[in-house]
Scaffold this motif. Structure first.
Motif: not given
Length: 440
Positions: A64-92
């Protein structure tokens, strides 16, 4: 705010104070005790269980703490969406490849051929609880269970996916409020430092936990438990080893790092996973070490915990390999179409049981319950050796998630090259592993 202890390259630690050496010695000692005195080995089960419970206690706040502090310090939600998309593409992609490899190996080696087991002769009572859990953890149930009953309930449910859901949404909200959320962010960063120190304290008990867990495994099941199914065990272990060295090795090489150097870097955690038969026991330490190796906190916080639910390479190899072993052992010949159906069902069921304790055996039960022809009762054939297979599953899953973290960080162009080279190129004895501290 730094939460990872800086290495001290000028001071060499005696080898007996290295965590991986202590855990390895504990595994050997526990195995010998379980073999020579099975009753004593079984009686030591609380040592392993207690250590795993200690670690599981801090997993939700770490994630919880790692994700919350990491996302809160991330610049822009666009990058978050890109990381999530690449993560699930790799996992699949990688997890599907693991399923295919298990299917191919089972057809080539045919470890169950010649056993000629009559399903009616099998005792199914022992596997009934796994079948029930498989029914309870279907796709619909999985989706609804992602959302916790309450914010506090996410931390008490034992479902890591609920913590992920709460952490991601809280991190986004904290980032959106801007300066108004700064005091809360500073508080969470301070809490994170405390939690990681708590992890380091618990990790000092790892040798005791590994000793008790491995003594129980050998004392309870013993070498004789694997005698009749040694072919399946050998096939699974060799397949998983080749998957790590060849498949993940190629992926790592394409991403510009060595799989062998990564394994050496994570040796303490790998021995802990081996001793406790649980990759979750090393989750906090893995997240800490990935940050020390130059992977940014936001990516580590997203990739590693999510991978523990969706990137189970070892479990996927096991599922298709074990399913075909049961079919072969009970003289059930599956057509190509039925095997492809098995593959498709396994892709879904491996996600449906994410976050469920004993997911490997449960996902196998869920798969066999859907695929016609393969008797679910056949799971009783491998129940006795599942503990030994669980260790291999956990090791492969753990390495797969470590590789995924570095690969996705590379895709994002966010790797701290100096930190990565220092971590993977570090020679044994020159620095204390992350999370280890002197106690003198």
């Amino acid at each position: 705010m730094a939460i990872i202890a800086d290495p001290v390259p000028a001071v060499a630690r005696p080898f007996w104070r290295q965590l991986y050496v202590q855990v390895l010695v504990a595994i050997v000692a526990g195995g010998l005790l379980g073999w020579l005195s099975p009753e004593t080995g079984v009686a030591l089960k609380p040592l392993g269980d207690g250590f795993i419970r200690l670690v599981k206690m801090v997993v939700p706040p770490v994630v919880f703490l790692t994700i919350v502090t990491g996302i809160a310090g991330m610049r822009g939600l666009g990058r978050l969406g890109r990381v999530v998309g690449r993560t699930f593409a790799y996992f699949l992609s990688v997890s599907t490849l693991a399923l295919v490899i298990g299917l191919v190996v089972a057809n080539v080696v045919r470890p169950g051929a010649g056993l000629n087991i009559d399903p009616a002769s099998l005792e199914t009572g022992a596997v009934a609880e796994y079948v029930q859990k498989a029914e309870d953890s279907g796709i619909v149930g999985f989706i609804t269970e992602v959302i916790p009953d309450s914010m506090l309930g996410a931390f008490t449910s034992g479902n890591l996916l609920q913590v992920l859901f709460l952490a991601i949404t809280t991190g986004i909200a904290l980032g959106l409020v801007g300066d108004a959320g700064a005091p809360l962010l500073r508080f969470l960063e301070s809490a994170q430092a405390v939690v990681f120190r708590l992890v380091a304290m618990f990790m000092a008990l790892a040798p005791i936990g590994a000793f008790g867990a491995f003594a129980f495994t050998i004392g309870r099941f013993g070498p004789g438990a694997i005698a009749n199914l040694v072919g399946l065990l050998a096939t699974f272990y060799i397949t998983s080893l080749l998957f790590v060295l060849i498949v993940l090795g190629v992926v790592a090489r394409l991403a510009g790092f060595s799989i062998l150097r990564l394994i050496v870097y994570l040796k303490a955690e790998l021995f802990l996973v081996l001793g406790t038969s649980s990759s979750e026991a090393a989750l906090p330490s893995l997240m800490e070490k990935m940050q020390a190796a130059g992977c940014p906190k936001p990516i580590v916080g997203l990739v590693v915990p999510t991978g523990y639910s969706f990137n189970l390479d070892g479990t996927n190899i096991y599922m298709t390999l074990a399913a075909l072993f049961i079919a072969q052992a009970t003289n059930v010949e599956l057509t190509l179409g039925e095997q492809l159906l098995l593959l498709g069902v396994a892709m879904l069921s491996s996600k449906g049981a994410a976050g469920v304790t004993g997911a490997g055996f449960i996902t196998l039960a869920a798969t066999l319950a859907v695929v016609p022809g393969v008797p679910v009762a056949g799971m009783a054939l491998i129940l006795g050796i599942d503990r030994f297979m669980s260790e291999c599953r956990a090791l492969t899953n753990f390495i797969g998630n470590a590789v995924a973290c570095v690969v996705i960080t590379r895709w994002e162009g966010a790797v701290d090259e100096a930190a990565l080279e220092a971590a993977l190129g570090r020679q044994r004895g020159l620095a204390a592993p992350v999370g280890e501290t002197d106690t003198d």
